[in-house]
Design a protein around this motif. Structure first.
Motif, short mmCIF file in Angstrom:
data_model
loop_
_atom_site.label_atom_id
_atom_site.label_comp_id
_atom_site.label_asym_id
_atom_site.label_seq_id
_atom_site.Cartn_x
_atom_site.Cartn_y
_atom_site.Cartn_z
N LYS A 287 10.07 7.89 8.96
CA LYS A 287 9.61 8.24 7.61
C LYS A 287 10.64 7.85 6.54
N ARG A 288 11.94 8.08 6.86
CA ARG A 288 12.98 7.72 5.89
C ARG A 288 13.02 6.20 5.69
N SER A 289 12.88 5.49 6.79
CA SER A 289 12.89 4.02 6.71
C SER A 289 11.68 3.50 5.93
N ILE A 290 10.51 4.11 6.20
CA ILE A 290 9.30 3.67 5.49
C ILE A 290 9.42 3.98 4.00
N ASN B 299 9.25 -2.31 -5.88
CA ASN B 299 10.03 -3.08 -6.86
C ASN B 299 9.74 -4.58 -6.73
N GLN B 300 9.68 -5.04 -5.50
CA GLN B 300 9.41 -6.46 -5.30
C GLN B 300 8.01 -6.83 -5.79
N LEU B 301 7.05 -5.97 -5.46
CA LEU B 301 5.68 -6.24 -5.91
C LEU B 301 5.59 -6.23 -7.44
N GLY B 302 6.31 -5.30 -8.10
CA GLY B 302 6.30 -5.26 -9.56
C GLY B 302 6.88 -6.52 -10.16
N GLN B 303 7.99 -6.99 -9.56
CA GLN B 303 8.59 -8.22 -10.05
C GLN B 303 7.69 -9.42 -9.80
N LEU C 260 4.57 -8.78 2.15
CA LEU C 260 4.91 -7.40 1.86
C LEU C 260 3.78 -6.46 2.26
N GLN C 261 2.57 -6.87 1.98
CA GLN C 261 1.43 -6.04 2.36
C GLN C 261 1.33 -5.93 3.89
N GLN C 262 1.62 -7.00 4.58
CA GLN C 262 1.57 -6.96 6.04
C GLN C 262 2.66 -6.03 6.59
N GLU D 226 9.14 1.31 1.20
CA GLU D 226 8.12 1.44 0.16
C GLU D 226 8.71 1.24 -1.25
N GLN D 227 9.88 1.85 -1.48
CA GLN D 227 10.52 1.71 -2.79
C GLN D 227 10.92 0.26 -3.04
#
Length: 437
Positions: free
Chosen positions: A212-215, A224-228, A152-154, A219-220
């Motif tokens: 920008k819309r795609s990013i 969410n994935q990172l929080g989980q 995800l970071q990559q 990002e959202q």
């Protein structure tokens, strides 16, 4: 011997005895007198029977078998004597959290220990293997989650690089458009070349908006994935800590400081999970546990004061807890020392305790006796002035201590009452004293 001949006189001059006999008439008693005398005798017998025959509500007793006490005026001290037992203020029980075989003993029963001190070491091969397997599984899951987090970071870094490139391309297209526009107006740039530059500028602007819309959406989603992932990581780390803690439970350590007791395990002994191993009592801190008659359940409250006397010195206490359960006619209370504790007391020792229930006051008193348990304090046998009998009398009794009972109504100072047990007499109203002489 001579014979004397007696001759009866005969003839006309003789006197006959028949003239001397006469009829004697017998005098008869008047029937009314007989009836009256009979009735009087019957009444006398009935009266004698009523006076001397035993009554159903009366009983003859030997006064030497009774305790007769005098009603008196005096000072009532509202206290309650209790036989209390010394117990530790705080007791922490030791249980085997994990079962195993005793491999090492670090302390002996009765030793004073500190919090965290090693008591014994157990071994459990199955637990060790399962814990290691669990630890390996958790570590693998953590590694997988770290890999996902890295991916995800990559992705985020790639999006940022692409955004930077698009912004650069847009800047180049904007500069080219700004350069060609005045030249195209003067005819130095062909219309086709200028239109291509204009279309390229519009393309780069739309490209930037789409990126920008795609990013933003990525990002959202990534957030969410990172929080989980981080939540799952924390849960797995906790599971790993529990897995490691299971192994540490094989080392029995003191949870608190105090005196170890009941710790009777032996080397080589197999212990079951949850088995009671002993207890640790708070060092230097004690309480008293006392049993109180249920009669005082409504009069004993938390905070009331008490005292004990040990080796000629008085120590103060106060009621810390009242247990509402009544067993065998008694309930239990805990008392803690209000100040210094006697140094010579030992766990399990019994001490006479004086629990203060109220203030002292002047009152009519009778000695406390076994009669109270038989009558509930509702009536007593009062002895007459001659001391020959006793009559049942309703009374109203109030507070009582170990020595006296407060009289509220029904008795006067100077009277005498039976204060011993009324066993076998509770259904009687009259007692006749038989000395046996």
């Amino acid at each position: 011997m001579s014979l004397v001949e007696l001759k009866m006189a005969s003839g006309p001059g003789a006197v006959s005895g028949g003239a001397m006999d006469r009829v004697v008439e017998r005098k008869k008693i008047d029937k009314r007198i007989l009836i009256g005398a009979g009735a009087g005798a019957a009444l006398l017998l009935i009266l004698l029977f009523w006076l001397f025959a035993p009554r159903g509500d009366s009983q003859s007793v030997n006064p030497n078998r009774l305790t007769i006490s005098k009603v008196q005026q005096g000072t009532f001290e509202d206290f309650l004597p209790i036989r209390a037992r010394v117990a530790p203020l705080v007791t922490v029980y030791l249980d085997a959290v994990e079962g195993g075989r005793v491999e090492q003993m670090a302390v002996e029963d009765g030793a004073n220990v500190v919090k965290g001190q090693l008591l014994a070491v157990l071994s459990n091969a199955d637990l060790q293997l399962s814990t290691l397997a669990r630890q390996t599984e958790v570590e693998q899951q953590l590694n997988n989650m770290r890999s996902q987090e890295l991916a995800l970071q990559q992705t985020r870094s790639a999006n940022r690089r692409e955004l930077n490139q698009v912004q650069t391309d847009l800047s180049k297209a904007q500069r080219m458009y700004d350069l060609q526009r005045p030249l195209a107006e003067k005819g130095f740039v062909t219309g086709k070349a200028f239109n291509d530059t204009k279309d390229d500028l519009a393309f780069q602007k739309n490209r930037l908006l789409i990126l920008k819309r795609s990013i933003a959406e990525d990002e959202q989603l990534q957030a969410n994935q990172l929080g989980q992932l981080r939540s799952s990581t924390a849960s797995l780390n906790q599971s790993l800590s529990i897995a490691r803690g299971s192994l540490s439970q094989l080392q029995l350590r003191a949870p608190v400081s105090g005196q170890l007791s009941g710790f009777s395990i032996q080397l080589g002994q197999s212990l079951q999970q949850g088995e009671r191993l002993g207890q640790i009592d708070s060092a230097g801190k004690s309480k008293l546990e006392g049993d109180v008659d249920e009669f005082y359940l409504g009069r004993v409250e938390v905070g009331q004061t008490a005292s004990i006397e040990v080796q000629g010195k008085t120590y103060g206490l106060k009621v810390s807890k009242v247990y509402p359960q009544v067993r065998n006619g008694q309930f239990r209370i805990d008392l803690i020392f209000d100040g210094p504790e006697p140094p010579s007391t030992r766990r399990g020792q019994t001490i006479s305790t004086k629990l203060t229930l109220g203030d002292s006051s002047r009152a009519v008193l009778i000695p406390n006796g076994a009669f109270f348990n038989d009558t509930g304090g509702n009536w007593v046998f009062v002895v007459n002035e001659r001391g020959t009998s006793a009559e049942r009398r309703a009374v109203q009794l109030g507070r009582r201590n170990n020595d006296f009972i407060e009289v509220l109504d029904g008795l006067k100072p100077g009277e005498r009452v039976v204060t011993s047990s009324y066993s076998g007499l509770v259904d009687k109203d009259h007692l006749s004293f038989d000395t046996g002489e």
